[in-house]
Each structure stands twice: as structure tokens, then as C-alpha cells.
Design an enzyme around this catalytic site. Structure first.
Site, PDB file in Angstrom:
ATOM      1  N   HIS A  70       0.703  -1.327  -0.160  1.00  0.00           N
ATOM      2  CA  HIS A  70      -0.230  -0.073   0.080  1.00  0.00           C
ATOM      3  C   HIS A  70       0.872   1.162  -0.030  1.00  0.00           C
ATOM      4  CE1 HIS A  70      -3.499   2.428   1.249  1.00  0.00           C
ATOM      5  NE2 HIS A  70      -2.574   3.228   1.869  1.00  0.00           N
ATOM      6  N   GLU A  71       1.927   1.275   0.823  1.00  0.00           N
ATOM      7  CA  GLU A  71       2.638   2.425   0.793  1.00  0.00           C
ATOM      8  C   GLU A  71       3.546   2.482  -0.104  1.00  0.00           C
ATOM      9  OE1 GLU A  71       2.173   4.775   3.031  1.00  0.00           O
ATOM     10  OE2 GLU A  71       0.764   3.545   4.183  1.00  0.00           O
ATOM     11  N   HIS A  83       1.952   4.753  -2.947  1.00  0.00           N
ATOM     12  CA  HIS A  83       1.838   6.111  -2.604  1.00  0.00           C
ATOM     13  C   HIS A  83       3.357   6.530  -3.071  1.00  0.00           C
ATOM     14  CE1 HIS A  83      -1.889   6.270  -0.797  1.00  0.00           C
ATOM     15  NE2 HIS A  83      -1.443   5.707   0.332  1.00  0.00           N
TER      16      HIS A  83
END
Length: 402
Positions: A26-27, A30
């Protein structure tokens, strides 16, 4: 007490492995999107608290692993307090400081001064990275291992059950449910759970005939895959044969990965819709304790009967990757909900900014974040209470007092 201490790693370690994989991807979503847009980044962190170890790469990004392994974050340059909402004065001050320190034009590297579409792209990249992870894991597992499918032909119709009342008979082959093709008998369990007290239209092959049968699933106390008695939706049907292994080519596997990911999203939306409208109780929601328990049970069931350590390790890894694929979809979906503090909340504010051609007032955003945080924490507490209400979780915690 000793039994609990001995069993704790069986639940904690698999849970942390799954959580770390899902959060890291997920990170990374980003992070990679921000890098593609030329955003200045200070830190990429997995875990919180004091760093166990850290290092800086050539671009100056600090890569950090914290000692509390329950999340992660990407910190953009100039965003010293990620929980704050910068207003116009804050942004003007930040812009002046950057120009004084780095020169005119340097501010364009900072997230807050990027074009709106780039900020939205960076925010949305996290949840979509979770979807990509799920599709990839499903596809790799399906291509390399195939899957076992139970043909949806009926062997037993429970007396007095919903299926018997609807007209099902032994030997019937279920072709579809609510217009969706049924390939695996186990798909009916999800239909029964999601559509309790809702009529479900089936297409059934009986000999040379094709029939339309409508059945309504009902709640029954039944053992779950781990042997615990839980309230489950059921039609009262049993299959005629054992599972058969089906293999797939790479394109088929990717297509099925996309399909499985989409099905998890659609069933989640459907269930939330029924829950919000009061058609079903929210007692099926699980929090960290439930996920930890599930992770441990998956690891145990995947390694049961393994002849050697290598096979046991492989079986555990496969089981946890399957679980990670399913959880990653949920994490991506939940983060897209239009709730401040979640990625979807940021996207909601950006949508307002696009329409109004100015950011939402900082005070309004700050109030929204406080409400959003309260909602998220309240949901987590409620889900954790559901976990504690489940007998199997109390069995784990009960070891503390034995």
C-alpha cells in the site's frame, strides 16, 4: 498460561507477516506514484516508534523499520506533521521557506504544491496497489498450483431446509445463482451468507430440463472451516463429489485474479449496503484479533500433515499468501471510502477543490479529520468487540487466566 504463551506466536507471527506485506505494498503505491510525479520524499517507514534500523538512499529518502509493526507511512518533504491540515497561511509560509532555502521553483517538488491531478494520483495509488497485489497473488497461485473445485451437483437436500422447501432434489446441477455462473459448490456458501432472508434465483439442470428455482437462505449454527460453531447462512445442500483439481494458463490465471478481486469488492459493497439498511446485523465484521486468529488458523491448517519442514513452510506460505490476497482487497476498498483520514477522504476533498477551484477551508478539513478518526476508531473498537464475542477468541485470551 503456558499454553497461551506457547500458542501466541502461531497467531501473532502469521498476522504480522500478512499485515506487513499488505501495508508495505500500500505504502509503496503511494511512494512510487509520488516518485513518478517528482514529489520530494523524506521517509518511507514500515512500523511506528523508534527505528530498529534505517538507511538513506542516494535520493535522500530515509528507509526505516519501526519496532511497532502495525502499519507504515510515507512522509513527504515539508509535511512535518502529517495529522495537521495546512491552511493558506501555512502553505504561503512553507513556500517562502522553500524558496529561501532552495531557490525559486524548488517548491514545485513538494506535494502540497503539485497539480491537483498529481496529488489525487498519489493518494489513489495506495489502494490500487492493494488491488494489484491481490490480482498478482491470485494469478500466481492459480497459475502455479491451480485450484480444487467441487462441482455444484447436489447429493443431499436437508429435510425441512430452505432448499427442500424451494424444490431442490438430489442430482440437481446448479448452473447459476442470481444470474452469476456457479462453478464451485463452495460459491453457494458465500451466496447463502450474503443473501440471508433474500430470495435467490437459481438456474438448475435436472436431467434434460432447465429449471428456475427460488430459495431463501436462513441462519443456522454450523461449524466453520476451523471447527468452531458459528451462525452461518445456509440453503441446506450438500455436494455429490469431492474436489477436482483444475489448472490454468497464465492469461486465464490473470483473468481469474481480476475476477476474484472484483467479486470480493462487489460482495463487500453488497454486504455493507445490507448492513447499513438494517437487513443484516454487523456481527460478521472482524478486527485485528479476528484477523490474527484467522491468520494463525490458516497457517496451522496449511501445514497440517506436512511430511517435512520444507513442505510445512511451503504450505504455510501458500495459505498466508491466499489470505493476504483477500485482506489486501479489503484494505484497498476500505481506504477508498470517502471518510476523512482515509485516502478516500483526501480524494473527496480534492473533488471539492476541482469543482470549487479552491481548497476546502482548513477548519472544515480539520473538523472532518476529527470526525473521520472517530468513525474509524469506533469501527475498529466495534469489530474488536465482535472478535471478543466469538468463542474462539475468548479461548485464546482465556489462556491468560488458566
Amino acid at each position: 498460561m503456558l499454553d497461551f504463551i506457547a500458542a501466541a506466536p502461531i497467531y501473532i507471527i502469521p498476522f504480522l507477516l500478512v499485515l506487513t506485506l499488505v501495508v508495505t505494498v500500500h505504502e509503496l503505491g503511494h511512494f512510487l506514484a509520488a516518485k513518478a510525479c517528482g514529489v520530494a520524499i523524506d521517509r518511507f517507514a514500515i512500523g511506528f516508534g523508534r527505528a530498529i534500523f534505517s538507511w538513506k538512499d542516494k535520493s535522500g529518502v530515509e528507509w526505516r523499520v519501526g519496532w511497532i509493526p502495525l502499519g507504515g507511512y510515507v512522509r513527504f518533504s515539508g509535511d512535518e506533521n502529517a495529522s495537521s491540515v495546512p491552511d493558506k497561511e501555512d502553505l504561503d509560509s512553507l513556500r517562502r521557506d522553500i524558496i529561501l532555502r532552495e531557490g525559486v521553483g524548488a517548491e514545485k517538488r513538494y506535494f502540497h504544491f503539485k497539480p491537483l491531478w498529481q496529488r489525487a494520483f498519489v493518494v489513489a495509488a495506495g489502494p490500487f496497489a492493494n488491488f494489484a497485489l491481490s490480482i498478482t497473488l491470485f494469478a500466481v497461485l492459480l497459475f502455479s498450483l491451480g485450484q480444487y473445485v467441487i462441482p455444484p451437483r447436489i447429493a443431499v437436500v436437508s429435510p425441512g431446509g430452505a432448499a427442500e422447501q424451494a424444490g431442490f432434489k438430489p442430482g440437481d446441477l446448479i448452473l447459476s445463482a442470481e444470474g452469476k455462473k456457479v462453478v464451485d459448490f463452495r460459491d453457494l456458501a458465500a451466496v447463502a451468507q450474503l443473501r440471508v432472508n433474500l430470495p435467490t434465483q437459481f438456474e438448475v439442470q435436472r436431467g434434460a430440463e432447465r429449471l428456475q428455482i427460488t430459495a431463501t437462505s436462513e441462519w443456522k449454527m454450523r461449524p466453520d472451516p476451523f471447527g468452531e460453531m458459528r451462525r452461518q447462512g445456509t440453503f441446506g445442500l450438500q455436494p455429490v463429489s469431492q474436489a477436482e483439481r483444475v489448472t490454468y494458463g497464465p492469461i486465464e490465471a490473470v483473468g481469474l485474479g481480476v475476477k476474484k478481486t472484483g467479486e470480493i469488492i462487489s460482495t463487500t459493497v453488497f454486504y455493507i449496503g445490507r448492513m447499513v439498511t438494517g437487513q443484516v446485523a454487523a456481527d460478521q465484521l472482524s478486527g485485528p484479533l479476528g484477523i490474527a486468529r484467522l491468520s494463525g488458523e490458516v497457517a496451522k491448517s496449511s501445514t497440517a500433515g506436512a511430511p517435512d519442514f520444507g513442505t510445512m513452510l511451503l504450505g504455510g506460505a501458500i495459505g498466508l499468501l491466499q489470505l493476504a490476497a483477500a485482506i489486501s482487497v479489503g484494505v484497498g476498498f476500505m481506504n477508498l471510502l470517502p471518510v476523512p483520514v482515509l485516502d478516500g477522504g483526501h480524494l473527496l476533498f480534492y473533488a471539492y477543490e476541482a469543482l470549487a477551484r479552491r481548497p476546502l477551508a482548513a477548519k472544515v478539513q480539520a473538523a472532518g479529520y476529527r470526525v473521520g478518526l472517530a468513525l474509524v476508531l469506533g469501527l475498529m473498537l466495534f469489530a474488536t468487540w465482535n472478535d471478543l464475542q466469538q468463542q474462539q477468541v475468548f479461548k485464546i485470551l482465556g489462556g491468560l487466566f488458566s
